[in-house]
Design a protein around this motif. Structure first.
Motif, PDB file in Angstrom:
ATOM      1  N   GLU A 389      33.030  35.970  54.877  1.00  0.00           N
ATOM      2  CA  GLU A 389      34.441  35.625  54.642  1.00  0.00           C
ATOM      3  C   GLU A 389      34.584  34.112  54.484  1.00  0.00           C
ATOM      4  O   GLU A 389      35.324  33.632  53.635  1.00  0.00           O
ATOM      5  N   PHE A 392      33.248  33.024  51.139  1.00  0.00           N
ATOM      6  CA  PHE A 392      34.182  33.428  50.082  1.00  0.00           C
ATOM      7  C   PHE A 392      35.374  32.466  50.030  1.00  0.00           C
ATOM      8  O   PHE A 392      35.776  31.994  48.960  1.00  0.00           O
ATOM      9  N   ARG A 441      35.567  40.737  44.461  1.00  0.00           N
ATOM     10  CA  ARG A 441      36.318  39.639  45.098  1.00  0.00           C
ATOM     11  C   ARG A 441      36.550  38.512  44.086  1.00  0.00           C
ATOM     12  O   ARG A 441      37.618  37.930  44.021  1.00  0.00           O
TER      13      ARG A 441
END
Ligand SMILES: Cc1cc2nc3c(=O)[nH]c(=O)nc-3n(C[C@H](O)[C@H](O)[C@H](O)COP(=O)(O)OP(=O)(O)OC[C@H]3O[C@@H](n4cnc5c(N)ncnc54)[C@H](O)[C@@H]3O)c2cc1C
Length: 658
Positions: A389, A392, A441
């Protein structure tokens, strides 16, 4: 007496009056009235991540179109109805006694599903004929798919083969000189609370809004004037981009670009620099094509005419550069768009995700989409592993500590557009290059930030870049330093979009963490304090990614496999990695590199083995994007690849005749 023709013209992907086959079809009906309608669909306001720059571009384009309509009929303007089209269009057809509903056909994603619902409801009313006219692409994707036996076009070669029996794109149609006026716009009791429910369970753009949303307060806008909504009504802050929307601006840009005949005729995508931004090295016409402010035929024929003029005027000049050819020339760029539209059209809504997508290889990416037991996608997505996370988020915000990646991501956020090879760089980094994070994503972030976001080109290119479909040479990875150095050793793009690095010497501009501390002090930027340290070891992660993807390729699952649908596939691959496969030799021996379908990356130049690209020597693509299948070490071409080369040659011959 024959009933008067009353047209509702529904604008969607065609914010223009030039070369609009659908508008021409509507006018050919000789209507007494023509209502130019736009439905302000809550789907895009709440359920898509749409950033400020795309909304702003759309609103500017709507204003420009409205002015063009008024020029052709003083009473005409764009009538914006703020309701879901599934409700609004049938209600308007009934209320305004519409005999013909006309629109440009949209074969992509949500739009195709929406339209079939609208058509079903309009037909159920009786009395309204529906005309859906092709016009958004050069070739009708549905006809290309039919010619390809219902299958997605997985390479430019297969697309060309399918399209070769179809009619050539005609020259563009002129804009109409006049339009009929709209009729009475009274809504009567067409809209009740029951048939216009506005609301959503999840507002994906909540974080972007600064104030409350008011655009749905009235069905026909403030004062019932059918006004175009404002950024204020959307609760959004002003746009940050310098790119203006609208047909007028699209045609001005096309004119300006085509004035330089040499540039147009010798355009070679792999040689255009992603580091150029003012002006960019390519046309920057994608946002206009996306919203239909520019017709693809207008683009095609203006380019062809410019090339013809160049060739004629240089006929005797032996020293002049020859005109470039597809796929690296401008016409070739449009063909990639065509290929993705046809592939998406065959594949349907699953084209935008891994699950259920039969063309998409399953790779056990981090942070994939997640689904409930009934198969519905979980929105918002539950958080994944903290490290992933964080990576990202750093990528998304342009804070990875790799200046080339960060500059591109910041340019994307600020301007809503980045060069194709810049897209390659950041997409590769996020997925198969370093972070091993799902392309879903990345596509989502592009959906939010790109002005030109398009369900076909975006998902298609993300699958390509992540080696999930269309392309399979996963061992070719863009260097975070060597690739940009190939285009610009001075780091112009970094200095512009990461101003904290502006004073670093050229030598350190793409890797400032390697600069001695006194250099950092002199540049006024301490790495780790004023600019992040790299979030990962790019070389180590590259090797890890390659070996993991190799394992996933060996498994050979695609998105529609039972193991993927039951979510067993991830665990299976985890097990395989645990068995020491991380240390597997990354040599991609024969057969490991998928079927070898597809061309080289769309004009990326990555296959040319330029010094800026970390290239494995085993397999290369030439600049035409067609696979040469020449393997080092005297290994013979496989039978399959030589067959493919024959097909490529045939379609190339076909195209050179056109
Ligand atoms: C990860 C990734 C995501 C992308 N997402 C999108 C997207 O959402 N929308 C989009 O329009 N393009 C997308 N592209 C394709 C391409 O990067 C852009 O179309 C191009 O950079 C737009 O700039 P331009 O108009 O100056 O292009 P030019 O080089 O001037 O090309 C002219 C036109 O050809 C079309 N085109 C060129 N290359 C491609 C391509 N590879 N695929 C499809 N069409 C192409 C575009 O319509 C473009 O405007 C994506 C590429 C990557 C690698």
């Amino acid at each position: 007496m024959a009933k008067a023709t009353r047209v509702l013209y529904w604008f969607r992907t065609d914010l223009r009056v030039h070369d609009s086959p659908a508008l021409h079809a509507a006018l050919a009906l000789n209507p007494e009235v023509l209502y130019p309608v736009w439905t302000w669909d809550p789907e895009y306001v709440f359920s898509h991540r749409v950033g400020v720059n795309r909304f702003n571009f759309l609103l500017e384009s709507m204003h420009d179109l409205s002015a063009a309509l008024t020029t052709r009929s003083p009473e005409s303007r764009l009538l914006v109805v703020r309701a879901p089209p599934q409700m609004a269009i049938p209600a308007l057809c009934r209320q305004w006694k519409i005999t013909h509903l006309v629109y440009e056909r949209d074969t992509a994603g949500y739009a195709a599903i929406r339209d079939s619902e609208v058509v079903k409801r309009v037909r159920a009313l009786g009395g309204t004929e529906v005309l859906a006219v092709h016009g958004h692409t050069l070739y009708d994707p549905q006809r290309v798919v039919a010619a390809n036996h219902g299958k997605p076009t997985m390479s430019l070669a297969s697309w060309r083969k399918a399209a070769q029996g179809l009619p050539e794109p005609e020259r563009p149609l002129p804009p109409p000189e006049k339009l009929p006026p709209p009729g009475d716009t009274d809504l009567g009791d067409a809209f009740t609370r029951k048939n216009q429910p506005i609301g959503c369970d999840t507002d994906l753009n909540e974080d972007t809004r600064e104030t409350e949303l008011h655009c749905y307060d009235h069905i026909a806008g403030p004062n019932n004037e059918f006004a175009i909504p404002s950024m204020d009504e959307l609760g959004l802050p002003p746009a940050t981009t310098s790119i203006y929307g609208g047909e007028t601006e699209a045609l001005r840009r096309l004119d300006a670009y085509c004035r330089d005949k040499v540039r147009v005729a010798t355009f070679a995508k792999p040689k255009t620099s992603p580091a150029e931004f003012d002006p960019p090295a390519t046309t920057l016409l994608s946002p206009y094509l996306k919203f239909g402010c520019l017709s693809s035929r207008e683009f095609l024929w203006r380019v062809r005419d410019a090339v013809d003029e160049y060739v004629k005027s240089n006929g005797d000049a032996k020293k002049s550069k020859p005109a470039s050819k597809p796929p690296e020339n401008l016409e070739g760029q449009l063909l990639f768009r065509e290929m993705y539209y046809a592939a998406e059209c065959a594949q349907g809504i699953n084209f935008g995700q891994v699950r259920g997508n039969s063309i998409c290889r399953f790779i056990d990416w981090k942070l994939p989409n997640q689904y409930a037991a009934d198969g519905s996608k979980l929105v918002p997505r539950p958080r994944g592993n903290a490290v992933d996370e964080e990576r990202f988020q750093s990528w998304k915000e342009g804070k990875t500590g790799f200046p080339w990646i960060d500059a591109i991501m910041r340019q994307l956020r600020l301007e809503g557009w980045i060069h194709h090879l810049a897209r390659h760089s950041v997409a590769c980094f996020l997925t198969r290059g370093q972070c091993y994070i799902s392309w879903e994503r990345g596509a989502e972030v592009f959906d939010e930030l790109l002005i030109d976001w398009d369900p076909c080109s975006n998902a298609g290119n993300w699958m390509w870049l992540s080696c999930s479909a269309f392309f399979s040479s996963y061992y070719r990875v863009y260097g975070v330093k060597s690739f940009p150095e190939k285009f610009d050793k001075t780091g112009k793009l970094v200095r512009k979009f990461c101003p904290e690095l502006a004073k670093f010497p050229d030598k350190y501009i793409y890797a400032p963490h390697t600069a001695p501390i006194d250099v950092q002090k002199k540049a006024g930027c301490i790495i780790g304090r004023d600019y992040p340290m790299p979030i990962l070891d790019d070389k180590l992660e590259k090797e890890r990614c390659i070996s993991r993807i190799k394992m996933a390729y060996k498994k050979g699952y695609h998105g529609d496999h039972e193991a993927v649908l039951s979510e067993r596939a991830t665990a299976e691959l985890e097990g395989a990695h645990d068995k020491g496969s991380e240390s597997a030799d990354r040599a991609a021996d024969s057969g490991d590199v998928g079927e070898g379908v597809g061309d080289g990356p769309a004009g990326s130049g990555i296959g040319r083995g330029g010094e800026g690209v970390q290239v494995d020597q085993r397999s290369r693509s030439d600049e035409q994007g067609t696979r040469k299948s020449k393997r080092a070490g005297g290994v013979q071409n496989s039978e399959g690849s030589s067959k493919r080369r024959k097909t490529d040659r045939k379609v190339d011959e076909f195209f050179s005749k056109k």
